[in-house]
Design a protein around this motif. Structure first.
Motif, PDB file in Angstrom:
ATOM      1  N   SER A  85      -6.233  11.109  57.424  1.00 33.60           N
ATOM      2  CA  SER A  85      -6.240  12.579  57.759  1.00 33.60           C
ATOM      3  C   SER A  85      -6.438  13.044  58.986  1.00 33.60           C
ATOM      4  O   SER A  85      -5.895  14.153  59.416  1.00 33.60           O
ATOM      5  N   GLU A  86      -7.318  12.504  59.783  1.00 39.91           N
ATOM      6  CA  GLU A  86      -7.667  12.755  61.137  1.00 39.91           C
ATOM      7  C   GLU A  86      -6.201  12.759  62.123  1.00 39.91           C
ATOM      8  O   GLU A  86      -5.871  13.478  62.732  1.00 39.91           O
ATOM      9  N   ARG A  87      -5.559  11.466  61.753  1.00 42.11           N
ATOM     10  CA  ARG A  87      -4.262  11.442  62.686  1.00 42.11           C
ATOM     11  C   ARG A  87      -3.242  12.483  62.381  1.00 42.11           C
ATOM     12  O   ARG A  87      -2.526  12.927  63.101  1.00 42.11           O
ATOM     13  N   LEU A  88      -3.216  12.688  60.972  1.00 45.49           N
ATOM     14  CA  LEU A  88      -2.092  13.844  60.484  1.00 45.49           C
ATOM     15  C   LEU A  88      -2.797  15.336  61.175  1.00 45.49           C
ATOM     16  O   LEU A  88      -1.719  16.049  61.572  1.00 45.49           O
ATOM     17  N   ALA A  89      -3.645  15.646  60.911  1.00 43.59           N
ATOM     18  CA  ALA A  89      -4.549  17.124  61.377  1.00 43.59           C
ATOM     19  C   ALA A  89      -4.205  17.067  62.858  1.00 43.59           C
ATOM     20  O   ALA A  89      -3.974  18.309  63.102  1.00 43.59           O
ATOM     21  N   ASP A  90      -4.656  16.053  63.553  1.00 39.67           N
ATOM     22  CA  ASP A  90      -4.319  16.226  65.161  1.00 39.67           C
ATOM     23  C   ASP A  90      -2.991  15.761  65.608  1.00 39.67           C
ATOM     24  O   ASP A  90      -2.838  15.939  66.994  1.00 39.67           O
ATOM     25  N   GLY A  91      -2.090  15.087  64.900  1.00 41.34           N
ATOM     26  CA  GLY A  91      -0.779  14.733  65.225  1.00 41.34           C
ATOM     27  C   GLY A  91       0.294  15.462  65.493  1.00 41.34           C
ATOM     28  O   GLY A  91       0.112  16.583  65.068  1.00 41.34           O
ATOM     29  N   PRO A  92       1.366  15.084  65.988  1.00 35.63           N
ATOM     30  CA  PRO A  92       2.629  16.056  66.440  1.00 35.63           C
ATOM     31  C   PRO A  92       3.498  16.250  65.041  1.00 35.63           C
ATOM     32  O   PRO A  92       4.036  17.336  65.146  1.00 35.63           O
ATOM     33  N   GLU A  93       3.159  15.350  63.757  1.00 39.88           N
ATOM     34  CA  GLU A  93       3.857  15.642  62.626  1.00 39.88           C
ATOM     35  C   GLU A  93       4.039  16.983  62.264  1.00 39.88           C
ATOM     36  O   GLU A  93       4.960  17.698  61.872  1.00 39.88           O
ATOM     37  N   LEU A  94       2.778  17.983  62.249  1.00 42.26           N
ATOM     38  CA  LEU A  94       2.916  19.189  61.806  1.00 42.26           C
ATOM     39  C   LEU A  94       3.089  20.346  62.856  1.00 42.26           C
ATOM     40  O   LEU A  94       3.571  21.281  62.482  1.00 42.26           O
ATOM     41  N   ALA A  95       3.318  19.895  64.082  1.00 37.11           N
ATOM     42  CA  ALA A  95       3.653  20.740  65.096  1.00 37.11           C
ATOM     43  C   ALA A  95       5.208  20.846  65.222  1.00 37.11           C
ATOM     44  O   ALA A  95       5.628  21.663  65.657  1.00 37.11           O
ATOM     45  N   THR A  96       5.817  20.016  64.888  1.00 38.91           N
ATOM     46  CA  THR A  96       7.314  19.560  64.999  1.00 38.91           C
ATOM     47  C   THR A  96       8.171  20.311  63.984  1.00 38.91           C
ATOM     48  O   THR A  96       9.431  20.109  63.652  1.00 38.91           O
ATOM     49  N   GLY A  97       7.777  21.014  62.802  1.00 38.33           N
ATOM     50  CA  GLY A  97       8.369  21.444  61.628  1.00 38.33           C
ATOM     51  C   GLY A  97       8.034  20.798  60.397  1.00 38.33           C
ATOM     52  O   GLY A  97       7.164  19.671  60.345  1.00 38.33           O
ATOM     53  N   PRO A  98       8.292  21.426  59.257  1.00 38.72           N
ATOM     54  CA  PRO A  98       8.126  20.797  58.179  1.00 38.72           C
ATOM     55  C   PRO A  98       8.561  19.019  57.845  1.00 38.72           C
ATOM     56  O   PRO A  98       9.628  19.136  57.760  1.00 38.72           O
ATOM     57  N   PRO A  99       7.510  18.457  57.782  1.00 37.62           N
ATOM     58  CA  PRO A  99       8.008  16.869  57.577  1.00 37.62           C
ATOM     59  C   PRO A  99       8.093  16.727  56.007  1.00 37.62           C
ATOM     60  O   PRO A  99       7.849  17.600  54.914  1.00 37.62           O
ATOM     61  N   ARG A 100       9.019  15.805  55.526  1.00 33.08           N
ATOM     62  CA  ARG A 100       9.271  15.516  54.060  1.00 33.08           C
ATOM     63  C   ARG A 100       7.784  14.790  53.568  1.00 33.08           C
ATOM     64  O   ARG A 100       6.908  14.126  54.235  1.00 33.08           O
ATOM     65  N   ALA A 101       7.381  15.368  52.532  1.00 36.24           N
ATOM     66  CA  ALA A 101       6.203  14.979  51.936  1.00 36.24           C
ATOM     67  C   ALA A 101       5.978  13.664  51.679  1.00 36.24           C
ATOM     68  O   ALA A 101       4.873  13.108  52.053  1.00 36.24           O
ATOM     69  N   ALA A 102       6.970  12.916  51.196  1.00 35.49           N
ATOM     70  CA  ALA A 102       6.818  11.505  50.982  1.00 35.49           C
ATOM     71  C   ALA A 102       6.675  10.720  52.151  1.00 35.49           C
ATOM     72  O   ALA A 102       6.023   9.643  52.259  1.00 35.49           O
ATOM     73  N   ASP A 103       7.115  11.381  53.326  1.00 35.47           N
ATOM     74  CA  ASP A 103       6.676  10.637  54.831  1.00 35.47           C
ATOM     75  C   ASP A 103       5.581  10.514  55.165  1.00 35.47           C
ATOM     76  O   ASP A 103       4.997   9.763  56.029  1.00 35.47           O
ATOM     77  N   LEU A 104       4.674  11.657  54.371  1.00 38.48           N
ATOM     78  CA  LEU A 104       3.361  11.588  54.858  1.00 38.48           C
ATOM     79  C   LEU A 104       2.210  10.857  53.746  1.00 38.48           C
ATOM     80  O   LEU A 104       1.081  10.867  54.044  1.00 38.48           O
ATOM     81  N   ALA A 105       2.741  10.643  52.811  1.00 39.41           N
ATOM     82  CA  ALA A 105       2.017   9.965  51.771  1.00 39.41           C
ATOM     83  C   ALA A 105       0.903   8.889  52.222  1.00 39.41           C
ATOM     84  O   ALA A 105       1.805   7.737  52.917  1.00 39.41           O
ATOM     85  N   PRO A 106      -0.249   8.720  52.035  1.00 36.24           N
ATOM     86  CA  PRO A 106      -1.075   7.740  52.220  1.00 36.24           C
ATOM     87  C   PRO A 106      -1.244   6.795  51.410  1.00 36.24           C
ATOM     88  O   PRO A 106      -0.620   7.136  50.161  1.00 36.24           O
ATOM     89  N   ARG A 107      -1.972   5.746  51.530  1.00 38.29           N
ATOM     90  CA  ARG A 107      -2.244   4.711  50.399  1.00 38.29           C
ATOM     91  C   ARG A 107      -3.650   5.134  49.785  1.00 38.29           C
ATOM     92  O   ARG A 107      -4.452   5.301  50.739  1.00 38.29           O
ATOM     93  N   ILE A 108      -3.963   5.562  48.460  1.00 39.08           N
ATOM     94  CA  ILE A 108      -4.995   6.164  48.179  1.00 39.08           C
ATOM     95  C   ILE A 108      -5.865   4.903  47.855  1.00 39.08           C
ATOM     96  O   ILE A 108      -7.122   5.214  48.528  1.00 39.08           O
ATOM     97  N   THR A 109      -5.768   4.051  47.528  1.00 36.11           N
ATOM     98  CA  THR A 109      -6.477   2.735  47.066  1.00 36.11           C
ATOM     99  C   THR A 109      -6.194   1.584  48.173  1.00 36.11           C
ATOM    100  O   THR A 109      -5.009   1.460  48.613  1.00 36.11           O
ATOM    101  N   ALA A 110      -6.960   0.795  48.360  1.00 36.21           N
ATOM    102  CA  ALA A 110      -6.897  -0.378  49.076  1.00 36.21           C
ATOM    103  C   ALA A 110      -6.123  -1.505  48.471  1.00 36.21           C
ATOM    104  O   ALA A 110      -5.901  -1.465  47.199  1.00 36.21           O
ATOM    105  N   ARG A 111      -5.200  -1.882  49.163  1.00 36.60           N
ATOM    106  CA  ARG A 111      -4.261  -2.820  48.484  1.00 36.60           C
ATOM    107  C   ARG A 111      -4.954  -3.970  47.581  1.00 36.60           C
ATOM    108  O   ARG A 111      -5.829  -4.410  48.000  1.00 36.60           O
ATOM    109  N   GLY A 112      -4.292  -4.048  46.514  1.00 41.48           N
ATOM    110  CA  GLY A 112      -4.912  -5.207  45.607  1.00 41.48           C
ATOM    111  C   GLY A 112      -6.043  -4.437  44.677  1.00 41.48           C
ATOM    112  O   GLY A 112      -6.409  -5.286  43.970  1.00 41.48           O
ATOM    113  N   SER A 113      -6.247  -3.194  44.841  1.00 42.90           N
ATOM    114  CA  SER A 113      -7.184  -2.407  43.935  1.00 42.90           C
ATOM    115  C   SER A 113      -6.485  -2.116  42.535  1.00 42.90           C
ATOM    116  O   SER A 113      -5.520  -1.824  42.666  1.00 42.90           O
TER     117      SER A 113
END
Length: 171
Positions: free
Chosen positions: A143-171
């Motif tokens: 969330s810090e990378r996204l909030a501070d990063g360039p993705e939000l300044a360069t126009g609307p990104p595709r939502a699927a491209d922003l999707a984080p992993r909610i749970t740790a792998r293997g959970s």
């Protein structure tokens, strides 16, 4: 004051549920934006579906991966309302992250940053023993990378491209 009576206002009847609460039957797109009545829309997530934490997380992840963060937010909000109060920061924070992605994909960078930061603050308050496999530390970094990063300044990104992993792998 006019001597003529005012005609009654002609407003469409509001869609209400059995308890009298307003519902919005208007169709919505994949990002939850209202469409004109009669337009084909994306089915909303049903409210009040009892899910285990694992089911709610899996469904929210699927929706995020499919580029439907608004719908993921609805699933996470249901979990927030249906889980013990001690888990509220976790579920509220996850729902806010999903809304942050929704704002980003709609082109609202200011709203996205605000919701991402608010969601991260709530996640940071979540009790380690009530996280249900959610990788909170990774989500805070994401969330810090996204909030501070360039993705939000360069126009609307595709939502699927922003999707984080909610749970740790293997959970």
């Amino acid at each position: 004051m006019s001597e003529y009576p005012r005609p009654p206002e002609r407003r469409p009847r509001r869609d209400r549920d059995e308890a009298g609460r307003a519902r919005n039957a208007r169709p919505r797109d994949g990002l939850g934006r209202p469409l004109p009545y009669g337009a084909p829309g994306v089915a909303r997530q049903p409210e009040g579906v009892p899910r285990t934490p694992a089911q709610a997380l899996a469904e929210a992840q699927r929706l995020l991966d499919d580029g439907m963060p608004f719908h993921a937010h609805e699933v996470l909000e249901d979990a927030w309302k249906g889980r013990p109060a001690a888990e509220e920061p976790l579920w509220r924070g996850l729902a806010q992250l999903a809304v942050g992605i929704t704002h980003a994909a709609r082109g609202n960078a200011t709203g996205a940053r605000s919701l991402l930061r608010r969601g991260a603050a709530n996640l940071g308050r979540s009790a380690p023993d009530a996280r249900h496999g959610v990788d909170v530390e990774e989500l805070l970094r994401w969330s810090e990378r996204l909030a501070d990063g360039p993705e939000l300044a360069t126009g609307p990104p595709r939502a699927a491209d922003l999707a984080p992993r909610i749970t740790a792998r293997g959970s």
